[in-house]
Motif scaffolding. Structure first.
Motif, mmCIF file in Angstrom:
data_model
loop_
_atom_site.group_PDB
_atom_site.id
_atom_site.type_symbol
_atom_site.label_atom_id
_atom_site.label_comp_id
_atom_site.label_asym_id
_atom_site.label_seq_id
_atom_site.Cartn_x
_atom_site.Cartn_y
_atom_site.Cartn_z
ATOM 1 N N THR A 70 0.864 -1.178 0.000
ATOM 2 C CA THR A 70 0.000 0.000 0.000
ATOM 3 C C THR A 70 0.897 1.223 0.000
ATOM 4 N N ARG A 71 0.584 2.178 -0.879
ATOM 5 C CA ARG A 71 1.520 3.276 -1.080
ATOM 6 C C ARG A 71 0.786 4.620 -1.189
ATOM 7 N N TYR A 72 1.349 5.618 -0.545
ATOM 8 C CA TYR A 72 0.875 6.995 -0.701
ATOM 9 C C TYR A 72 1.108 7.430 -2.141
ATOM 10 N N PHE A 73 0.019 7.869 -2.820
ATOM 11 C CA PHE A 73 0.150 8.303 -4.208
ATOM 12 C C PHE A 73 0.284 9.817 -4.302
ATOM 13 N N ASN A 75 -1.377 13.882 -4.618
ATOM 14 C CA ASN A 75 -2.455 14.793 -5.032
ATOM 15 C C ASN A 75 -3.278 15.241 -3.831
ATOM 16 N N PHE A 92 -4.763 10.323 -2.450
ATOM 17 C CA PHE A 92 -4.916 9.020 -3.091
ATOM 18 C C PHE A 92 -3.944 8.013 -2.487
ATOM 19 N N LEU A 93 -4.421 6.773 -2.358
ATOM 20 C CA LEU A 93 -3.580 5.626 -2.015
ATOM 21 C C LEU A 93 -3.660 4.611 -3.148
ATOM 22 N N THR A 94 -2.596 3.838 -3.332
ATOM 23 C CA THR A 94 -2.653 2.694 -4.236
ATOM 24 C C THR A 94 -2.351 1.428 -3.444
ATOM 25 N N SER A 102 -3.582 -2.450 -10.099
ATOM 26 C CA SER A 102 -3.116 -1.377 -9.225
ATOM 27 C C SER A 102 -4.364 -0.619 -8.791
ATOM 28 N N PHE A 104 -6.796 1.898 -6.793
ATOM 29 C CA PHE A 104 -6.720 3.262 -6.278
ATOM 30 C C PHE A 104 -7.837 3.517 -5.271
ATOM 31 N N ARG A 127 -6.440 0.573 -11.908
ATOM 32 C CA ARG A 127 -5.637 1.194 -12.962
ATOM 33 C C ARG A 127 -6.354 2.373 -13.619
ATOM 34 N N TYR A 145 -10.973 11.830 -11.591
ATOM 35 C CA TYR A 145 -10.094 10.852 -12.225
ATOM 36 C C TYR A 145 -10.723 10.411 -13.539
#
Length: 301
Positions: A70-73, A75, A92-94, A102, A104, A127, A145
């Motif tokens: 899990t990653r901080y995206f 914006n 946003f997180l991914t 992937s 979101f 995605r 988005y």
């Protein structure tokens, strides 16, 4: 027969004990307070993901060899979304679960006296192409988005623009989508003055009189979050100010252009606003203004 009854009694007792154990099983989802929102815990599909400098890597409880990342995206938007005077953070997180997807999400980090608390994540799509998170009216945010059209393969670049208006319920830490209309029953807990442009439908007086606008859709109210308002009428453009205390509302400094329009209901409508003492929402998606001295109700939708 006695053996059968004893067997049934033991079975029921065991079932009760199992249910009690499940009910009392401690949850591993806890509200962790941190000083940096990139280190907060966010809940995705019921499972907590605790970020460390914006990243969480975790092996599922199923002992699968797949690593869930899990990653901080980014914006991010800084905005006070719970009216406590502190800027919260929405971003946003991914999440990647080992396959080609992937996923979101949008999350919020609520800023408290002691630090940030992470929200539950709202799934946006697989995605997609995230764009911006903007400040909406009142406590709303707008998530923008692009996604693919229905039936398009994942190899196709997202091209369909999507804008979703959201409000965070700080009690449950969950996002709720603000519908553009209220064809279904509305939840008054998530309704707000600034959530839409309100249109005057009618005014019902206690003496039995009912006044309808002679021109449908032209008498409107738009509330901004800086206590300014815009009023649409069948003649002039009107601006003004409003103050709210609990469910009490006062309209002041109503100013308009100076056109004369024959048979206009503008003066009558503005007088109703000046005579308003309080407001409330209904499950039909309506906004009611209660007039002073219990004289009647202005109905807007």
């Amino acid at each position: 027969m006695k053996k059968i009854l004893l067997f049934l009694a033991v079975t029921v007792l065991l079932l009760i004990l199992v249910l009690l154990a499940l009910k009392n099983e401690p949850s591993d989802i806890q509200q962790v307070i941190v000083t940096d929102y990139k280190d907060a815990t966010y809940v995705i599909d019921g499972t907590p993901a605790t970020l460390v400098d914006g990243v969480s890597e975790k092996i599922p409880k199923t002992n699968s060899p797949v690593l869930v990342t899990t990653r901080y995206f980014g914006n991010q938007l800084f905005k006070d979304i719970n009216d406590d005077g502190r800027d919260d953070v929405i971003f946003f997180l991914t999440q990647e679960t080992g396959g080609s997807g992937s996923f979101f999400y949008v999350v919020a980090a609520v800023n408290t006296d002691d630090g940030y608390i992470g929200s539950e994540a709202l799934f946006l799509g697989d995605r997609i192409a995230p764009q911006t998170i903007e400040s909406g009216i009142g406590n709303q945010i707008v998530v923008n988005y692009t996604e693919r059209a229905a039936g398009e393969p994942m190899t196709t670049s997202p091209s369909i623009g999507v804008s979703r208006r959201l409000i965070l319920d700080v009690r449950s830490m969950q996002f709720t989508e603000v519908a553009a209309d209220f064809e279904r029953e509305a939840d008054v807990n998530y309704m707000a003055l600034g959530m839409k442009t309100w249109v005057w439908q009618k005014t019902e007086f206690d003496d039995g009189r009912i006044i309808f606008p002679t021109r449908e859709g032209v008498f409107t109210l738009l509330f901004a979050d800086d206590h300014l308002m815009e009023v649409g009428t069948d003649c002039n453009n009107v601006g003004g100010e409003y103050t709210v205390e609990n469910n009490k509302i006062t309209f002041t400094n109503l100013r308009s252009t100076l056109m004369y329009c024959e048979d206009s209901q503008e003066a009558e409508f503005l007088e109703m606003l000046k005579d308003t003492k309080s407001f409330h929402f209904t499950t039909n998606g309506e906004l009611f203004f209660d007039l002073k001295d219990n004289n009647g109700t202005v109905v807007l939708h």
